[in-house]
Each structure stands twice: as structure tokens, then as C-alpha cells.
Design a protein around this motif. Sequence first.
Motif, PDB file in Angstrom:
ATOM      1  N   SER A   1       0.829  -1.126  -0.227  1.00 13.35           N
ATOM      2  CA  SER A   1       0.097  -0.052  -0.222  1.00 13.35           C
ATOM      3  C   SER A   1       0.975   1.112  -0.040  1.00 13.35           C
ATOM      4  O   SER A   1       1.676   1.417  -0.812  1.00 13.35           O
ATOM      5  CB  SER A   1      -0.862  -0.143   1.181  1.00 13.35           C
ATOM      6  OG  SER A   1      -1.972   0.869   1.266  1.00 13.35           O
TER       7      SER A   1
ATOM      8  N   THR B   1      -0.345   2.028  -3.465  1.00  8.21           N
ATOM      9  CA  THR B   1      -1.329   3.212  -3.840  1.00  8.21           C
ATOM     10  C   THR B   1      -0.331   4.360  -4.830  1.00  8.21           C
ATOM     11  O   THR B   1      -1.300   5.363  -5.031  1.00  8.21           O
ATOM     12  CB  THR B   1      -1.607   4.200  -2.674  1.00  8.21           C
ATOM     13  OG1 THR B   1      -0.254   4.360  -1.805  1.00  8.21           O
ATOM     14  CG2 THR B   1      -2.267   3.266  -1.574  1.00  8.21           C
ATOM     15  N   ALA B   2       0.676   4.074  -5.236  1.00  4.45           N
ATOM     16  CA  ALA B   2       1.449   4.797  -6.297  1.00  4.45           C
ATOM     17  C   ALA B   2       0.926   4.662  -7.614  1.00  4.45           C
ATOM     18  O   ALA B   2       0.330   3.393  -7.653  1.00  4.45           O
ATOM     19  CB  ALA B   2       2.911   4.606  -5.940  1.00  4.45           C
TER      20      ALA B   2
ATOM     21  N   MET C   1      -2.726   9.101  -6.684  1.00  3.34           N
ATOM     22  CA  MET C   1      -4.176   8.660  -6.671  1.00  3.34           C
ATOM     23  C   MET C   1      -5.062   9.873  -6.799  1.00  3.34           C
ATOM     24  O   MET C   1      -6.371  10.011  -7.276  1.00  3.34           O
ATOM     25  CB  MET C   1      -4.630   8.011  -5.482  1.00  3.34           C
ATOM     26  CG  MET C   1      -3.919   6.822  -5.080  1.00  3.34           C
ATOM     27  SD  MET C   1      -4.645   5.855  -3.678  1.00  3.34           S
ATOM     28  CE  MET C   1      -6.236   5.251  -4.146  1.00  3.34           C
TER      29      MET C   1
ATOM     30  N   ARG D   1       5.012   9.832  -9.930  1.00  9.60           N
ATOM     31  CA  ARG D   1       5.124   9.533 -11.534  1.00  9.60           C
ATOM     32  C   ARG D   1       6.636   9.387 -11.710  1.00  9.60           C
ATOM     33  O   ARG D   1       7.042   8.448 -12.249  1.00  9.60           O
ATOM     34  CB  ARG D   1       4.035  10.057 -12.315  1.00  9.60           C
ATOM     35  CG  ARG D   1       2.785   9.786 -12.032  1.00  9.60           C
ATOM     36  CD  ARG D   1       1.878  10.566 -12.700  1.00  9.60           C
ATOM     37  NE  ARG D   1       1.774  12.019 -12.358  1.00  9.60           N
ATOM     38  CZ  ARG D   1       1.014  12.883 -13.151  1.00  9.60           C
ATOM     39  NH1 ARG D   1       0.256  12.661 -13.991  1.00  9.60           N
ATOM     40  NH2 ARG D   1       1.079  14.122 -12.475  1.00  9.60           N
TER      41      ARG D   1
ATOM     42  N   HIS E   1      -0.724  -6.734  -7.734  1.00  8.25           N
ATOM     43  CA  HIS E   1      -2.059  -5.886  -7.299  1.00  8.25           C
ATOM     44  C   HIS E   1      -3.130  -6.720  -7.550  1.00  8.25           C
ATOM     45  O   HIS E   1      -3.141  -7.775  -8.461  1.00  8.25           O
ATOM     46  CB  HIS E   1      -2.049  -4.806  -8.497  1.00  8.25           C
ATOM     47  CG  HIS E   1      -2.661  -3.504  -7.665  1.00  8.25           C
ATOM     48  ND1 HIS E   1      -1.678  -2.622  -6.964  1.00  8.25           N
ATOM     49  CD2 HIS E   1      -3.964  -3.100  -7.406  1.00  8.25           C
ATOM     50  CE1 HIS E   1      -2.688  -1.575  -6.533  1.00  8.25           C
ATOM     51  NE2 HIS E   1      -3.769  -2.081  -6.605  1.00  8.25           N
TER      52      HIS E   1
ATOM     53  N   ALA F   1      -6.835   0.682  -3.493  1.00  8.06           N
ATOM     54  CA  ALA F   1      -5.802   1.286  -4.533  1.00  8.06           C
ATOM     55  C   ALA F   1      -6.379   0.634  -5.829  1.00  8.06           C
ATOM     56  O   ALA F   1      -6.065  -0.324  -6.396  1.00  8.06           O
ATOM     57  CB  ALA F   1      -4.459   0.945  -4.253  1.00  8.06           C
TER      58      ALA F   1
ATOM     59  N   CYS G   1      -3.496   2.210 -10.307  1.00  4.40           N
ATOM     60  CA  CYS G   1      -2.247   2.142  -9.469  1.00  4.40           C
ATOM     61  C   CYS G   1      -1.451   0.982  -9.776  1.00  4.40           C
ATOM     62  O   CYS G   1      -0.605   1.321 -10.575  1.00  4.40           O
ATOM     63  CB  CYS G   1      -2.737   1.872  -7.926  1.00  4.40           C
ATOM     64  SG  CYS G   1      -3.490   3.153  -6.963  1.00  4.40           S
TER      65      CYS G   1
ATOM     66  N   LEU H   1       1.691   1.813 -12.693  1.00  5.34           N
ATOM     67  CA  LEU H   1       2.867   1.607 -12.222  1.00  5.34           C
ATOM     68  C   LEU H   1       3.709   0.778 -13.052  1.00  5.34           C
ATOM     69  O   LEU H   1       4.903   0.887 -13.660  1.00  5.34           O
ATOM     70  CB  LEU H   1       3.141   0.910 -10.885  1.00  5.34           C
ATOM     71  CG  LEU H   1       3.025   1.875  -9.590  1.00  5.34           C
ATOM     72  CD1 LEU H   1       3.234   0.816  -8.500  1.00  5.34           C
ATOM     73  CD2 LEU H   1       4.537   2.615  -9.672  1.00  5.34           C
TER      74      LEU H   1
ATOM     75  N   HIS I   1      -7.333  -5.571  -1.497  1.00  5.40           N
ATOM     76  CA  HIS I   1      -6.145  -5.011  -0.889  1.00  5.40           C
ATOM     77  C   HIS I   1      -5.320  -5.643   0.000  1.00  5.40           C
ATOM     78  O   HIS I   1      -4.149  -5.594   0.149  1.00  5.40           O
ATOM     79  CB  HIS I   1      -6.490  -3.597  -0.337  1.00  5.40           C
ATOM     80  CG  HIS I   1      -5.486  -2.339  -0.111  1.00  5.40           C
ATOM     81  ND1 HIS I   1      -4.784  -2.205  -1.081  1.00  5.40           N
ATOM     82  CD2 HIS I   1      -5.002  -1.945   1.002  1.00  5.40           C
ATOM     83  CE1 HIS I   1      -4.040  -1.245  -0.852  1.00  5.40           C
ATOM     84  NE2 HIS I   1      -3.955  -0.796   0.407  1.00  5.40           N
TER      85      HIS I   1
END
Length: 276
Positions: free
Chosen positions: A95, A122-123, A126, A205, A219, A226, A231, A235, A252
Motif C-alpha cells: 500500500s 497506492t502509487a 491517486m 510518477r 496488485h 488502490a 495504481c 505503475l 487490498h
Amino acid sequence: MPYFEGSGGTSLFCTDWGRGSPVVFVAGAWLSSSSWEFQMLPLSERGLRCVAFDKRGHGRSDWVGHGFDYDTLADDLAALLVHLDLRDVTLVAHSMGSGEVIRYLSRHGRDRVSRVALVSATAPLMAWAPDHPQGADRGLLEAALAERTRDRPRWMAQNAQAFFATHLGNTVSAELVEWTVQKCLDCSAKAAVEVIRTAFCTDLRDEAAALALPVLIIHGDADASAPVALCGRRLAELVPDNRYEEYPRAGHGVFITHAERLNQDLLDFIGDPASR
């Protein structure tokens, strides 16, 4: 001793199990090092040195009222690696911990780190931005934070099933759900708000696109905390050298619902000492 000094003299708790190549686990918002028990125990028994720590304001670390930005959190992570003199490290983050790891690498470099695994990240961003219209409005974040703050125990309990995506067939015992809720409540009210603001609003980013080491991205496609399109998949588009694994019907909390698969993916990525 299980404590080390983080940024600004903050006392932080850590756990250090096993011997071998070091794997450092970075927990997400509200959770502490104990949330990683389903990874740390089996991986340490496979011949890896598994280390985790409680974020400031969480668990057994100092419940300070400041330092919940990614720069300070990354400096806390750096202090741990220096304190234990860890090298050739695999960083595993869940996360918002993924943001801490990404900021650590951009801020401190990769001299001590060989590879990174980002789980339910979470990157990279968001929140809404002019060049990121798919992001969520920050006003909605503040409204959600206010709702949580009014009755954190109730909010946590009501949202636990979504965390695990049990509506899609993921089986989690009532006792384990309750245990996870209690872990999420074991942080200060200040930390509970500020870490979410950091995770939601920080734009990572450019830093994600500059990562220059192997990255495993994991994920769930039913992640309500997320969203995968915002996310995990984003990524995977940004990070140059990555392996992307998307878990069907996973939420999650994959470190619990999909612990066996996650552990095997981590062993495949790191290299399983037991198979050498």
C-alpha cells in the motif's frame, strides 16, 4: 534491542528474524510490522533474513505528531538499513509503503538495495491533477477522512470485508478480520489521517519512471483501496524494469488472502535459498 532511532530522534520498533539475504518489509497505512507475519515467518524459515518495522505513529514506535510526509518516512527507512547495516536488500512494501520505498530510492539511492516488490501500491498518484484527470477529487478524500475520524472502529469494521474482497469468494475467518481491524486501530488518530493524505496526494510518477532496479508489482484486480487501473497497471506502465502480476478477484489485503501465492512470487523474485 528491537528499537532504532529514526529521523529527528524518533524511536522506532523493528523485528528481525532469520539469517541470509535481507528482506525488509514496509507496512501500509495504519498497519504495523506484525501485519507481515504471514510472509516473515515462512520466508525466514526458507533461509531469508526478514526485517520489518513500525512506522512512526504506529504500533510500538513513538506516537509522534509529525513526520508523516514521504521524505521523513523514507529517512526512517534509511535509518533502519544503516542501523542494521543491511546490504543487497530486497524491499517489500504494501500500500502506501510503496511510496516510502520509491521516495527512499530517489532520495537515498540504491547502494543498499538490489530489488523491490510493490504490493497493492497506492502509487504513483491517486489524486486528481490537471494532467491526471482520472484521479479522485481531494475534497472527497477530506470528506472520507472526516467520516473515519468520527468513529474509526466502526468505519474499520464496516470496510473490512471490502479490504479482503470477500464478496468475490476470498475466505477470511471472522477472527482474522477482527485481528486485522485491531491492527489498523493500533496507530494514533493523527497518524491515521496524515499518512492517508500523504499516500493520496503525493505525485510519484516521475520517481517511479526513474527506478533503475528490478521491480515486482503485485496488485489485485478488485482492490477497492488502490484501484488497479489507477495504481498497479499504471505503475507497470511507468517502471522500466518490472514484472507485473495481477491477482484475479483479489482485494487490498493480499498479504493475508493470497499469502501462499504472494510468498511464492516473492521467493521466485528474490531467489529461494531452500532450492539452492
